[in-house]
Design an enzyme around this catalytic site. Structure first.
Site, PDB file in Angstrom:
ATOM      1  N   ASP A  11      34.391  25.234  52.166  1.00  0.00           N
ATOM      2  CA  ASP A  11      34.958  24.119  52.913  1.00  0.00           C
ATOM      3  C   ASP A  11      33.882  23.413  53.735  1.00  0.00           C
ATOM      4  O   ASP A  11      32.984  24.058  54.278  1.00  0.00           O
ATOM      5  CB  ASP A  11      36.062  24.651  53.835  1.00  0.00           C
ATOM      6  CG  ASP A  11      36.985  23.557  54.337  1.00  0.00           C
ATOM      7  OD1 ASP A  11      36.920  22.436  53.822  1.00  0.00           O
ATOM      8  OD2 ASP A  11      37.771  23.839  55.259  1.00  0.00           O
ATOM      9  N   ASN A  13      32.230  20.202  52.760  1.00  0.00           N
ATOM     10  CA  ASN A  13      31.289  19.292  52.098  1.00  0.00           C
ATOM     11  C   ASN A  13      31.350  17.884  52.669  1.00  0.00           C
ATOM     12  O   ASN A  13      30.321  17.255  52.938  1.00  0.00           O
ATOM     13  CB  ASN A  13      31.567  19.229  50.594  1.00  0.00           C
ATOM     14  CG  ASN A  13      31.210  20.500  49.865  1.00  0.00           C
ATOM     15  OD1 ASN A  13      30.483  21.340  50.388  1.00  0.00           O
ATOM     16  ND2 ASN A  13      31.725  20.660  48.668  1.00  0.00           N
ATOM     17  N   GLY A  14      32.580  17.373  52.843  1.00  0.00           N
ATOM     18  CA  GLY A  14      32.736  16.002  53.325  1.00  0.00           C
ATOM     19  C   GLY A  14      32.242  15.833  54.742  1.00  0.00           C
ATOM     20  O   GLY A  14      31.559  14.849  55.061  1.00  0.00           O
ATOM     21  N   TRP A  16      30.039  17.702  56.290  1.00  0.00           N
ATOM     22  CA  TRP A  16      28.582  17.857  56.243  1.00  0.00           C
ATOM     23  C   TRP A  16      27.921  16.526  55.898  1.00  0.00           C
ATOM     24  O   TRP A  16      26.926  16.126  56.527  1.00  0.00           O
ATOM     25  CB  TRP A  16      28.218  18.911  55.209  1.00  0.00           C
ATOM     26  CG  TRP A  16      26.755  19.168  55.021  1.00  0.00           C
ATOM     27  CD1 TRP A  16      25.983  20.078  55.692  1.00  0.00           C
ATOM     28  CD2 TRP A  16      25.873  18.524  54.084  1.00  0.00           C
ATOM     29  NE1 TRP A  16      24.683  20.034  55.241  1.00  0.00           N
ATOM     30  CE2 TRP A  16      24.588  19.090  54.254  1.00  0.00           C
ATOM     31  CE3 TRP A  16      26.052  17.523  53.129  1.00  0.00           C
ATOM     32  CZ2 TRP A  16      23.484  18.688  53.487  1.00  0.00           C
ATOM     33  CZ3 TRP A  16      24.956  17.115  52.373  1.00  0.00           C
ATOM     34  CH2 TRP A  16      23.689  17.697  52.547  1.00  0.00           C
ATOM     35  N   ARG A  24      30.611  11.269  50.532  1.00  0.00           N
ATOM     36  CA  ARG A  24      31.267  12.546  50.240  1.00  0.00           C
ATOM     37  C   ARG A  24      30.745  13.142  48.933  1.00  0.00           C
ATOM     38  O   ARG A  24      30.621  14.359  48.805  1.00  0.00           O
ATOM     39  CB  ARG A  24      32.781  12.355  50.162  1.00  0.00           C
ATOM     40  CG  ARG A  24      33.424  12.087  51.514  1.00  0.00           C
ATOM     41  CD  ARG A  24      34.942  11.931  51.375  1.00  0.00           C
ATOM     42  NE  ARG A  24      35.562  13.154  50.907  1.00  0.00           N
ATOM     43  CZ  ARG A  24      35.929  14.161  51.693  1.00  0.00           C
ATOM     44  NH1 ARG A  24      35.724  14.097  52.994  1.00  0.00           N
ATOM     45  NH2 ARG A  24      36.508  15.238  51.181  1.00  0.00           N
ATOM     46  N   SER A  56      41.935  23.096  44.309  1.00  0.00           N
ATOM     47  CA  SER A  56      43.312  23.542  44.492  1.00  0.00           C
ATOM     48  C   SER A  56      44.286  22.503  43.935  1.00  0.00           C
ATOM     49  O   SER A  56      43.920  21.341  43.712  1.00  0.00           O
ATOM     50  CB  SER A  56      43.608  23.759  45.977  1.00  0.00           C
ATOM     51  OG  SER A  56      43.702  22.520  46.652  1.00  0.00           O
ATOM     52  N   ASN A  59      44.421  19.473  45.976  1.00  0.00           N
ATOM     53  CA  ASN A  59      43.301  18.529  45.903  1.00  0.00           C
ATOM     54  C   ASN A  59      43.603  17.292  45.052  1.00  0.00           C
ATOM     55  O   ASN A  59      42.874  16.294  45.120  1.00  0.00           O
ATOM     56  CB  ASN A  59      42.043  19.217  45.347  1.00  0.00           C
ATOM     57  CG  ASN A  59      41.398  20.151  46.339  1.00  0.00           C
ATOM     58  OD1 ASN A  59      40.721  21.106  45.961  1.00  0.00           O
ATOM     59  ND2 ASN A  59      41.584  19.897  47.630  1.00  0.00           N
ATOM     60  N   TRP A  60      44.670  17.327  44.267  1.00  0.00           N
ATOM     61  CA  TRP A  60      45.050  16.145  43.491  1.00  0.00           C
ATOM     62  C   TRP A  60      45.429  14.978  44.397  1.00  0.00           C
ATOM     63  O   TRP A  60      45.447  13.825  43.949  1.00  0.00           O
ATOM     64  CB  TRP A  60      46.219  16.456  42.563  1.00  0.00           C
ATOM     65  CG  TRP A  60      45.875  17.338  41.409  1.00  0.00           C
ATOM     66  CD1 TRP A  60      46.201  18.661  41.249  1.00  0.00           C
ATOM     67  CD2 TRP A  60      45.130  16.991  40.236  1.00  0.00           C
ATOM     68  NE1 TRP A  60      45.708  19.142  40.060  1.00  0.00           N
ATOM     69  CE2 TRP A  60      45.056  18.143  39.421  1.00  0.00           C
ATOM     70  CE3 TRP A  60      44.521  15.817  39.803  1.00  0.00           C
ATOM     71  CZ2 TRP A  60      44.385  18.143  38.196  1.00  0.00           C
ATOM     72  CZ3 TRP A  60      43.861  15.813  38.575  1.00  0.00           C
ATOM     73  CH2 TRP A  60      43.804  16.970  37.795  1.00  0.00           C
ATOM     74  N   ARG A 175      35.565  31.962  54.777  1.00  0.00           N
ATOM     75  CA  ARG A 175      35.866  30.531  54.823  1.00  0.00           C
ATOM     76  C   ARG A 175      34.860  29.839  55.741  1.00  0.00           C
ATOM     77  O   ARG A 175      34.645  30.266  56.876  1.00  0.00           O
ATOM     78  CB  ARG A 175      37.279  30.254  55.318  1.00  0.00           C
ATOM     79  CG  ARG A 175      37.567  28.743  55.329  1.00  0.00           C
ATOM     80  CD  ARG A 175      39.022  28.400  55.474  1.00  0.00           C
ATOM     81  NE  ARG A 175      39.205  26.963  55.250  1.00  0.00           N
ATOM     82  CZ  ARG A 175      40.325  26.399  54.873  1.00  0.00           C
ATOM     83  NH1 ARG A 175      41.389  27.139  54.652  1.00  0.00           N
ATOM     84  NH2 ARG A 175      40.404  25.091  54.684  1.00  0.00           N
ATOM     85  N   GLU A 194      39.546  41.669  54.313  1.00  0.00           N
ATOM     86  CA  GLU A 194      38.922  41.321  55.584  1.00  0.00           C
ATOM     87  C   GLU A 194      38.622  39.827  55.553  1.00  0.00           C
ATOM     88  O   GLU A 194      38.214  39.291  54.513  1.00  0.00           O
ATOM     89  CB  GLU A 194      37.631  42.111  55.788  1.00  0.00           C
ATOM     90  CG  GLU A 194      37.823  43.618  55.864  1.00  0.00           C
ATOM     91  CD  GLU A 194      38.608  44.037  57.092  1.00  0.00           C
ATOM     92  OE1 GLU A 194      38.414  43.420  58.162  1.00  0.00           O
ATOM     93  OE2 GLU A 194      39.422  44.972  56.979  1.00  0.00           O
TER      94      GLU A 194
END
Length: 231
Positions: A11, A13-14, A16, A24, A56, A59-60, A175, A194
């Site tokens: 998680d 990328n955008g 960053w 993006r 996922s 994400n569509w 994550r 964990e």
């Protein structure tokens, strides 16, 4: 102590890219490079199973041009890394429904799966068009269609009908980017995983950050319902 199965929610990328004044798509490209390096590092460490949350079902809802870029990056990654996967003895598997993907993407994924099917050094799972809830619905339907009596259904029965059938549940789920939720990821398999959350955006998650996560994991006592004195 290393996890036998490591799962990652990649998680940030955008965010960053935005922090650097980049598009993006540049963030996703950087994230793809990070994923490549992580696969290699996990193989070097001897981690047997690595699962990456790649795309996922939710994400569509993203812009169509961004989805197209993600598909392009996926196909380019698999084409470029096929030989490396074979040389590292890494088998590719997919968790999710590929039928909704463009034909060209499905072809490349299927080709890579076929070419690495006899590799045994590590299993790389890509969660593509994946939803933990949908995975459970799919498993329950398959169980019902198999004729198994509901009285005979056990945890093992459900596990055998998941995408991860035959693989151990993830010992550690990482994550990145500061978010602290599973986001419909490996819901059944994560029962005793964990969890490790870091504020680092995915493109900056390098080997040093992985080492921090693994060190944190090794310091934990996994009791699985027992008391500390029973371990």
């Amino acid at each position: 102590m290393l996890p036998e199965h490591l799962a990652v929610i990649m998680d940030g990328n955008g965010r960053w890219a935005k922090a650097r004044g980049l598009s993006r798509s540049e963030g996703h490209r950087a994230g793809t490079e990070t994923a490549k390096n992580l696969v290699t590092r996990c193989r070097e460490l001897g981690i047997g199973h690595l699962t990456l949350y790649t795309f996922s079902k939710e994400n569509w809802a993203r812009p169509k041009d961004e989805i197209a870029q993600l598909f392009d990056l996926l196909t380019l990654f698999l084409k470029k890394e096929l030989r490396s996967l074979q040389e590292q003895d890494i088998r590719l598997k997919v968790l999710g429904e590929l039928s909704d993907f463009p034909f060209g993407v499905r072809q490349v994924v299927a080709h890579t799966i076929n070419k690495t099917k006899n590799c045994r050094g590590m299993t790389l799972n890509l969660a593509l068009n994946y939803s933990g809830r949908d995975e459970l619905v799919r498993a329950f339907k398959n169980i019902a269609e198999s004729g198994i009596s509901f009285k005979d259904i056990t945890d093992e029965t459900i596990s055998e009908h998941l995408y991860t059938s035959g693989q151990p549940d993830p010992d550690l789920i990482i994550r990145t980017s500061g978010e602290q939720r599973l986001s419909n990821y490996l819901l059944f398999q994560a029962a005793y995983s964990e969890l490790y959350f870091t504020d680092v955006y995915w493109p900056d998650f390098d080997s040093a950050e992985l080492d921090k996560a693994l060190e944190n994991f090794s310091s934990r006592q996994r009791r699985f319902g027992k008391t500390g004195d029973q371990i």
